[in-house]
Design a protein around this motif. Structure first.
Motif, PDB file in Angstrom:
ATOM      1  N   ILE A 119       0.871  -1.172   0.000  1.00  0.00           N
ATOM      2  CA  ILE A 119       0.000   0.000   0.000  1.00  0.00           C
ATOM      3  C   ILE A 119       0.909   1.223   0.000  1.00  0.00           C
ATOM      4  O   ILE A 119       1.509   1.557   1.011  1.00  0.00           O
ATOM      5  CB  ILE A 119      -0.951   0.000   1.216  1.00  0.00           C
ATOM      6  CG1 ILE A 119      -1.901  -1.203   1.135  1.00  0.00           C
ATOM      7  CG2 ILE A 119      -1.736   1.301   1.287  1.00  0.00           C
ATOM      8  CD1 ILE A 119      -2.838  -1.336   2.317  1.00  0.00           C
ATOM      9  N   TRP A 143      -2.054  -0.957  -3.942  1.00  0.00           N
ATOM     10  CA  TRP A 143      -3.032  -0.945  -2.857  1.00  0.00           C
ATOM     11  C   TRP A 143      -3.689  -2.323  -2.821  1.00  0.00           C
ATOM     12  O   TRP A 143      -4.778  -2.536  -3.335  1.00  0.00           O
ATOM     13  CB  TRP A 143      -4.072   0.155  -3.070  1.00  0.00           C
ATOM     14  CG  TRP A 143      -4.850   0.454  -1.814  1.00  0.00           C
ATOM     15  CD1 TRP A 143      -5.813  -0.326  -1.242  1.00  0.00           C
ATOM     16  CD2 TRP A 143      -4.734   1.603  -0.974  1.00  0.00           C
ATOM     17  NE1 TRP A 143      -6.295   0.251  -0.092  1.00  0.00           N
ATOM     18  CE2 TRP A 143      -5.653   1.447   0.098  1.00  0.00           C
ATOM     19  CE3 TRP A 143      -3.935   2.751  -0.998  1.00  0.00           C
ATOM     20  CZ2 TRP A 143      -5.799   2.391   1.107  1.00  0.00           C
ATOM     21  CZ3 TRP A 143      -4.085   3.687   0.004  1.00  0.00           C
ATOM     22  CH2 TRP A 143      -5.004   3.515   1.041  1.00  0.00           C
ATOM     23  N   TRP A 191      -8.458   7.613  -1.121  1.00  0.00           N
ATOM     24  CA  TRP A 191      -8.117   6.291  -0.596  1.00  0.00           C
ATOM     25  C   TRP A 191      -7.401   6.385   0.755  1.00  0.00           C
ATOM     26  O   TRP A 191      -7.715   5.633   1.677  1.00  0.00           O
ATOM     27  CB  TRP A 191      -7.230   5.545  -1.591  1.00  0.00           C
ATOM     28  CG  TRP A 191      -7.906   5.142  -2.856  1.00  0.00           C
ATOM     29  CD1 TRP A 191      -9.164   5.480  -3.278  1.00  0.00           C
ATOM     30  CD2 TRP A 191      -7.351   4.321  -3.892  1.00  0.00           C
ATOM     31  NE1 TRP A 191      -9.423   4.927  -4.513  1.00  0.00           N
ATOM     32  CE2 TRP A 191      -8.332   4.216  -4.914  1.00  0.00           C
ATOM     33  CE3 TRP A 191      -6.135   3.684  -4.064  1.00  0.00           C
ATOM     34  CZ2 TRP A 191      -8.118   3.486  -6.077  1.00  0.00           C
ATOM     35  CZ3 TRP A 191      -5.916   2.955  -5.222  1.00  0.00           C
ATOM     36  CH2 TRP A 191      -6.900   2.857  -6.218  1.00  0.00           C
ATOM     37  N   THR A 192      -6.422   7.288   0.850  1.00  0.00           N
ATOM     38  CA  THR A 192      -5.636   7.377   2.084  1.00  0.00           C
ATOM     39  C   THR A 192      -6.421   8.012   3.224  1.00  0.00           C
ATOM     40  O   THR A 192      -6.016   7.908   4.386  1.00  0.00           O
ATOM     41  CB  THR A 192      -4.339   8.174   1.857  1.00  0.00           C
ATOM     42  OG1 THR A 192      -4.655   9.474   1.347  1.00  0.00           O
ATOM     43  CG2 THR A 192      -3.416   7.457   0.892  1.00  0.00           C
ATOM     44  N   HIS A 210       3.116   8.220   0.409  1.00  0.00           N
ATOM     45  CA  HIS A 210       2.253   8.177  -0.764  1.00  0.00           C
ATOM     46  C   HIS A 210       2.395   9.451  -1.587  1.00  0.00           C
ATOM     47  O   HIS A 210       2.565   9.410  -2.811  1.00  0.00           O
ATOM     48  CB  HIS A 210       0.789   8.000  -0.336  1.00  0.00           C
ATOM     49  CG  HIS A 210       0.477   6.640   0.205  1.00  0.00           C
ATOM     50  ND1 HIS A 210      -0.542   5.845  -0.282  1.00  0.00           N
ATOM     51  CD2 HIS A 210       1.042   5.920   1.212  1.00  0.00           C
ATOM     52  CE1 HIS A 210      -0.589   4.704   0.391  1.00  0.00           C
ATOM     53  NE2 HIS A 210       0.360   4.734   1.313  1.00  0.00           N
TER      54      HIS A 210
END
Length: 239
Positions: A119, A143, A191-192, A210
């Motif tokens: 991830i 991910w 997403w995060t 990220h």
């Protein structure tokens, strides 16, 4: 397909797995190539075509579910992939989609033996077959908690350190990717944030990694995606 005056644009079937999912950069690039995106969400009742006669190709995207889940829509999608394979139409599976394709081809999808995940950004390396095809980025956005075995008869194109199989080709037109070249900055932020609990899993990168990783590595991923789509599907007026 002749897309002259008055002709309908070539269509790409887009398979998504959540109500809010979007095809991201892959969708944008396909539209710029002249394709119409036929977006379907089988999980919510959308049908999949019995033939690919009216589509130039198909992309099956990712999602938080597993290709091993017992849900009926998962089985239907895996079974459906036989349609583009049989008709030799361009088929691309991304993350979950690549795992579903692997299962359709008889390979297993499973977690890392030490429960590691990918991830964030992780290194990959092209195989000789991958290098012969194009230049690959050194790091890609991931991910996932599971990975696919290499299907029998498939050719491995890229390898990773945590999950060995990162990209494969089956036949001339079917490809499975473990990583996410479609991700935009907006998608990464969502997403995060909404799935921040997954950043605590073994091996996951922290949020700062990220964003820093995108700054350093995404230009090469974007160049790769352009070259890959040239190779895989081309433009609508060539379909």
């Amino acid at each position: 397909m002749n897309n002259g005056a008055g002709a309908e644009p070539a269509r790409i079937l887009i398979v998504l797995h959540q109500e809010t999912s979007i095809p991201g950069r892959v969708g944008t690039m396909l539209e710029k190539r002249g394709f119409h995106l036929d977006i379907r969400r089988p999980r919510f009742g959308d049908p999949l075509p019995y033939t690919m006669a009216e589509h130039a190709g198909a992309v099956v995207f990712g999602g938080p579910m597993s290709a091993n889940d017992p849900d009926a829509f998962i089985k239907r999608e895996i079974d459906w992939m036989a349609v583009p394979l049989k008709e030799d139409k361009p088929l691309l599976g991304i993350c979950l989609g690549g795992q579903m394709l692997a299962k359709q081809l008889g390979a297993r999808v499973k977690a890392h033996p030490k429960d590691q995940v990918e991830i964030g950004y992780y290194p990959i390396k092209a195989t000789d077959a991958g290098e012969a095809m194009m230049r690959w980025p050194s790091r890609v956005y991931q991910w996932h908690r599971e990975g696919f075995e290499l299907p029998k008869g498939a050719e491995l194109l890229a390898e990773g350190q945590v999950f060995a199989n990162q990209a494969y080709r089956y036949g001339a037109n079917a490809y499975g990717l473990q990583f996410h070249p479609e991700v935009t900055m907006r998608m990464m932020m969502r997403w995060t944030t909404k799935a921040s609990d997954r950043l605590k899993l073994p091996g996951a990168r922290n949020r700062r990694n990220h964003y820093a990783g995108r700054l350093f590595h995404d230009p090469a991923v974007e160049r790769w995606l352009i070259a890959f789509l040239d190779h895989w599907i081309g433009r609508a007026d060539q379909a």
